[in-house]
Design an enzyme around this catalytic site. Sequence first.
Site, mmCIF file in Angstrom:
data_model
loop_
_atom_site.group_PDB
_atom_site.id
_atom_site.type_symbol
_atom_site.label_atom_id
_atom_site.label_comp_id
_atom_site.label_asym_id
_atom_site.label_seq_id
_atom_site.Cartn_x
_atom_site.Cartn_y
_atom_site.Cartn_z
ATOM 1 N N ILE A 96 0.864 -1.189 0.000
ATOM 2 C CA ILE A 96 0.000 0.000 0.000
ATOM 3 C C ILE A 96 0.893 1.228 0.000
ATOM 4 O O ILE A 96 1.680 1.425 0.940
ATOM 5 C CB ILE A 96 -0.911 0.047 1.249
ATOM 6 C CG1 ILE A 96 -1.745 -1.231 1.374
ATOM 7 C CG2 ILE A 96 -1.816 1.279 1.204
ATOM 8 C CD1 ILE A 96 -2.546 -1.331 2.682
ATOM 9 N N ASN A 138 -2.127 4.196 -3.921
ATOM 10 C CA ASN A 138 -2.988 5.148 -3.212
ATOM 11 C C ASN A 138 -2.306 6.503 -2.972
ATOM 12 O O ASN A 138 -2.983 7.529 -2.882
ATOM 13 C CB ASN A 138 -3.408 4.506 -1.874
ATOM 14 C CG ASN A 138 -3.982 5.500 -0.898
ATOM 15 O OD1 ASN A 138 -5.118 5.936 -1.027
ATOM 16 N ND2 ASN A 138 -3.171 5.905 0.092
ATOM 17 N N TYR A 149 -5.174 18.905 -10.609
ATOM 18 C CA TYR A 149 -5.521 17.714 -9.810
ATOM 19 C C TYR A 149 -6.495 16.833 -10.603
ATOM 20 O O TYR A 149 -6.299 15.617 -10.708
ATOM 21 C CB TYR A 149 -6.137 18.118 -8.466
ATOM 22 C CG TYR A 149 -6.571 16.911 -7.661
ATOM 23 C CD1 TYR A 149 -5.615 16.030 -7.147
ATOM 24 C CD2 TYR A 149 -7.919 16.622 -7.442
ATOM 25 C CE1 TYR A 149 -5.999 14.893 -6.427
ATOM 26 C CE2 TYR A 149 -8.304 15.495 -6.721
ATOM 27 C CZ TYR A 149 -7.347 14.634 -6.220
ATOM 28 O OH TYR A 149 -7.725 13.511 -5.516
ATOM 29 N N LYS A 192 -6.089 12.869 -12.021
ATOM 30 C CA LYS A 192 -6.977 11.760 -11.684
ATOM 31 C C LYS A 192 -7.655 11.189 -12.932
ATOM 32 O O LYS A 192 -7.981 10.002 -12.985
ATOM 33 C CB LYS A 192 -7.993 12.193 -10.619
ATOM 34 C CG LYS A 192 -7.335 12.443 -9.263
ATOM 35 C CD LYS A 192 -6.669 11.168 -8.736
ATOM 36 C CE LYS A 192 -5.886 11.347 -7.462
ATOM 37 N NZ LYS A 192 -5.284 10.099 -6.954
#
Length: 255
Positions: free
Chosen positions: A7, A87, A153, A157
């Site tokens: 992770i 993540n 941003y 994404k």
Amino acid sequence: MGKIALITGASSGIGKACAEIFAQNGMDIIIAARRHERLIELKSYLEKQYEVRILPIKLDVTDKNAVLESLLNLPDDWSDIEVLINNAGLSKGLEKLQDGKIENWELMIDTNIKGLLYVTKAVLPKMVEKNSGTIVNLSSIAGHETYIGGNVYCATKAAVLQLSKAMRMDVLGKNIRVISIDPGMVETEFSMVRFDQDKEKADKVYENIEPLKPEDIAKAIYFAISAPQHVTIEDMVIMPTQQASALLNIKNYNK
Ligand code: NAP
């Protein structure tokens, strides 16, 4: 599950919540982030609580050489990564493009796109070789739609969404699942980071609305990765019930 997960961004928020639910379910976990002292604390808590193995790695995903060096030289009993959670990510600033700071754009692109690619490059070839693996990429509602000041941003994404689609095509036939998770508003340190640790501004984001909790997203991620290997949940858009789009929510809708 008795499997090893990596992770990134496990020192806070969604990544940390994933570490807890994975540990609850018997997974050994490599937890990576820049704030090593937080990882050490998380390791001792999870190992005591759940009797699993935790390997903390101090890692800046924007540092290509460090990513490859540490992830390609893991101890033998940690090298068989079955689940990768990409993540680590951030937003910096909310200025209109004409007022934006180039260093903020670069940090978001370097972390959210290039960092995700470096980590994937270190992990995916082994998954292809062994014909097994699951990759979860953290996109966002901001990857589907943009908002004033969201410019770079949102672009990062959207790139993550496209990369997830592209990865699924590139690994077709290799028994590897690629899952995109696209949350709306989740209350984490995200807004503190976006607003340079200005707590008042950050708290305002979550005022008079019930946002998602990091645990809500972690549960959805665990649901997706624990489905049988022949099932790929390609894309989950997860919103607070009080938010209907990136911009429209219970605080500003026209009653
Ligand atoms: P958070 O609480 O700020 O956590 C972000 C994590 O990323 C931290 O553990 C941070 O650790 C890590 N990170 C940042 N830059 C890094 C770097 N260069 N190298 C390694 N780790 C790095 O925010 P969060 O909400 O949990 O965010 C997790 C992901 O969800 C992000 O990709 C974010 O874009 C996405 N997301 C969040 C929301 C939301 O509303 N919160 C909505 C949709 C999507 P260190 O600082 O210790 O390195």
